[in-house]
Design an enzyme around this catalytic site. Sequence first.
Site, PDB file in Angstrom:
ATOM      1  N   CYS A  64       0.833  -1.057  -0.171  1.00 18.32           N
ATOM      2  CA  CYS A  64       0.041  -0.269  -0.027  1.00 18.32           C
ATOM      3  C   CYS A  64       0.803   1.659   0.194  1.00 18.32           C
ATOM      4  O   CYS A  64       1.080   1.745  -1.098  1.00 18.32           O
ATOM      5  CB  CYS A  64      -0.844  -0.303   1.432  1.00 18.32           C
ATOM      6  SG  CYS A  64      -2.223   0.914   0.823  1.00 18.32           S
ATOM      7  N   HIS A  71      -3.567  -5.477   1.464  1.00 14.89           N
ATOM      8  CA  HIS A  71      -2.634  -5.991   2.693  1.00 14.89           C
ATOM      9  C   HIS A  71      -2.612  -7.011   3.379  1.00 14.89           C
ATOM     10  O   HIS A  71      -3.342  -8.167   3.302  1.00 14.89           O
ATOM     11  CB  HIS A  71      -3.134  -5.328   3.625  1.00 14.89           C
ATOM     12  CG  HIS A  71      -3.349  -3.145   3.446  1.00 14.89           C
ATOM     13  ND1 HIS A  71      -2.763  -3.041   4.324  1.00 14.89           N
ATOM     14  CD2 HIS A  71      -3.637  -2.971   2.826  1.00 14.89           C
ATOM     15  CE1 HIS A  71      -2.142  -2.018   3.524  1.00 14.89           C
ATOM     16  NE2 HIS A  71      -3.050  -1.575   2.371  1.00 14.89           N
ATOM     17  N   GLU A 117      -0.445  -8.927   4.867  1.00 12.49           N
ATOM     18  CA  GLU A 117       0.345  -8.975   6.395  1.00 12.49           C
ATOM     19  C   GLU A 117      -1.373  -8.851   7.739  1.00 12.49           C
ATOM     20  O   GLU A 117      -1.495  -8.754   8.808  1.00 12.49           O
ATOM     21  CB  GLU A 117       0.735  -7.406   6.969  1.00 12.49           C
ATOM     22  CG  GLU A 117       0.372  -6.271   6.972  1.00 12.49           C
ATOM     23  CD  GLU A 117      -0.370  -5.351   6.142  1.00 12.49           C
ATOM     24  OE1 GLU A 117      -0.817  -6.064   4.902  1.00 12.49           O
ATOM     25  OE2 GLU A 117      -0.700  -4.178   5.959  1.00 12.49           O
TER      26      GLU A 117
END
EC number: 6.3.5.3
Lengths: 232, 85
Positions: free
Chosen positions: A91, A200, A202
């Site tokens: 991002c 994302h 994560e």
Amino acid sequence: MRIGVVTFPGSLDDRDALRAVRIAGGTPVPLWHGDEDIKNVDAVVLPGGFSYGDYLRCGAIARFAPVMRTVTKLAGPPTQTSPGLPVLGICNGFQVLTESHLLPGALVRNEKQQFVCRDQKLRIERTSTSWTNGYGRNDEIVIPLKNGEGGFIADEATLDALEGEGQIVARYLDGNPNGSRRDIAGISNVSGTVVGLMPHPEHATEALYGPENGGTDGLAFFTSALQGVLSA
Amino acid sequence: MGRVVIDVMPKPEILDPQGKAVVGALARLGFAEFAGARQGKRFELEVEGEVDQAVLDRAREAAQTLLSNPVIEDVVAVRAASNQE
């Protein structure tokens, strides 16, 4: 395997990225934007957030942070002696990578001018990268996406080159959330060491904390880095 | 105190969502004669003393290094500010 995660002023997802590294079985190493020393890490994650408030342009000021001098130097074009430091920009980190010229193109305001936050389906198209070698080619995954300036753009010649060299790592499925050219969600450099991704991974490394499909589709980005080898 | 004004605009071929939103709002307010709008950025850099050619050259370098991204933006003007500005 030591994986560093840079904290810039305004980084939001640095803790999540450190956690993802730990869940994947690596050693997370916090790195500070003001230090040139990257503590001998084997790979670096540039996390999501709004570095330096995203004033000027997203990632434009972070690109000149002292830590980026080291990252850019080590991640730069591969040499005969070194394939280049693996770097994953997520991002805002993707924006920092394009501003740093480690990846081509740019990220611009979403086509519909709205911040988008949703679970996003992707197709992994390149698996010969430091960050996606744990996926199968054309694997479909769902991970969170949240951005206001996530539209990937480049001129037609650059887009054709990215397609031709197989540098498109992931594409959006079931709708393009931000107007990215050719539905591009993530790209890599030629050697596959540097990867930029708008959604994302994560945030999808632990069951029950990610999207409802099980929520761990992002974990392989981090376990891939631990393999340390590029499957060609 | 001298001042350099730098104008940066999105490249013509780049979709400019801000400009698009502005022209839509203009039409809704009755300013129907404006068919398009592009929104850019203006920077003002201050220097001690006069703005000479050397200062303008440095300002242009700064504009191309930090203030604009050549992938998406053009530096359209780098000039000394007039006294009225």
